[in-house]
Design a protein around this motif. Structure first.
Motif: not given
Length: 315
Positions: A59-63, A111-115, A166-170
């Motif tokens: 959800c964080s990525s998709l938003i 790309s962002a969602n997959a990462a 990848l930044a979102m993951v961290f």
């Protein structure tokens, strides 16, 4: 930049049609359906607490990434350059030039969602290993490359998408470590997402906004009234996943019936909010109500215990 257009023209002109078709399929792994399916599989079958964390990551990525798109306003390559073909539109039923339906270009959301999601599953999971991480990175790269080949994103869209993902993951990993109450993180994402309601014009944002609240509302309901157990049995896992997909898509289609197609595709704020409501209800029922069926044995088969021979007996 001119080199981006030249590269995309060269790729579409020199990669054989069947290979382009194969490459284009990797785009699916960055789309909403695949991400929700991953979340559903982990939640319904593997570990529901881990599934909720992955759901929050999804959800964080998709938003957040559509919120950036609606600030930058970069038009998709095929909309600006007639020499570039759109081989996989975001919304196949909508006009290719309809920005509200097809979305903006920067950054690449796929790309962002997959990462974010695939490396995130490995990093947040209990059983980490290098092979899983390498495979997740390869999948991330293939998703991004496919978006360039199908004409929907410039290379710089993809590069920035990977970086932001990848930044979102961290960032989410840091929040998980510092904030033990998952509701607080949900609230933070919801508050940030609410800002987007006032300026975002694309449907992808409003889909994600509804998914976020559907997931958030499902947690206390499931804990109080359902409290299902995970299963590792392949048959039960497949049944849970297929059943969940049927429930989600059937509900989404049923909830469209009271509204005309013209209204749903109008791009108005009312249509966007209806879209959020549809997704919220479909996700809530899929995650909180549908698991009631897991009390039936066919949905909760156990993996047979391994038996060892000791002497003349089997234990």
């Amino acid at each position: 930049m001119s080199w981006e257009v030249q590269l995309m023209e060269w790729l579409q002109a020199n990669i054989p049609g069947p290979l382009i078709l194969l490459i284009s399929q990797f785009s699916a792994f960055g789309e909403e359906f695949a991400l929700v399916a991953v979340m559903g599989f982990v939640y319904w079958c593997h570990d529901k607490e881990f599934g909720r964390k992955i759901g929050l990551l999804v959800c964080s990525s998709l938003i957040l990434f559509p919120m950036i798109k609606n600030i930058v306003f970069r038009i998709r390559p095929y909309m600006e350059h007639s020499s570039i073909k759109c081989l996989r539109p975001v919304e196949p039923d909508a006009d290719l030039m309809d920005v509200d339906a097809q979305g903006y270009s920067f950054p690449s959301g796929h790309s962002a969602n997959a990462a974010t999601v695939y490396p995130g599953i490995v990093i947040f999971g209990k059983n980490k290993n290098r092979l899983k991480l390498v495979l997740s990175i390869i999948l991330m790269l293939l998703v991004g490359f496919s978006r360039v080949v199908v004409g929907c994103h410039y290379p710089t869209d993809v590069l920035c998408g990977w970086t932001l993902g990848l930044a979102m993951v961290f960032v989410i990993s840091f929040l998980y470590k510092k904030i033990k109450n998952l509701n607080v993180i949900f609230a933070m994402v919801a508050v940030i997402g609410t800002i987007g309601v006032f300026y975002c014009k694309t449907s992808d944002f409003f889909s994600a906004y509804g998914i976020l609240f559907g997931l958030w509302l499902s947690i206390p309901f499931e804990k109080k009234f359902v409290n299902f157990e995970s299963t590792r049995n392949p048959v039960s896992s497949i049944l849970r996943l297929v059943g969940g997909a049927v429930v989600f898509f059937a509900l989404d289609e049923l909830l469209k019936i009271p509204f005309g197609k013209e209204f749903l595709n109008s791009g108005t704020m009312a249509a966007h909010l209806v879209r959020s409501g549809r997704y919220m209800l479909a996700i809530f029922v899929s995650l909180a109500v549908y698991p009631i069926l897991f009390k039936f044995r066919i949905f909760s088969l156990e993996v047979p215990e391994r038996r060892e021979e000791v002497g003349d007996g089997i234990y």
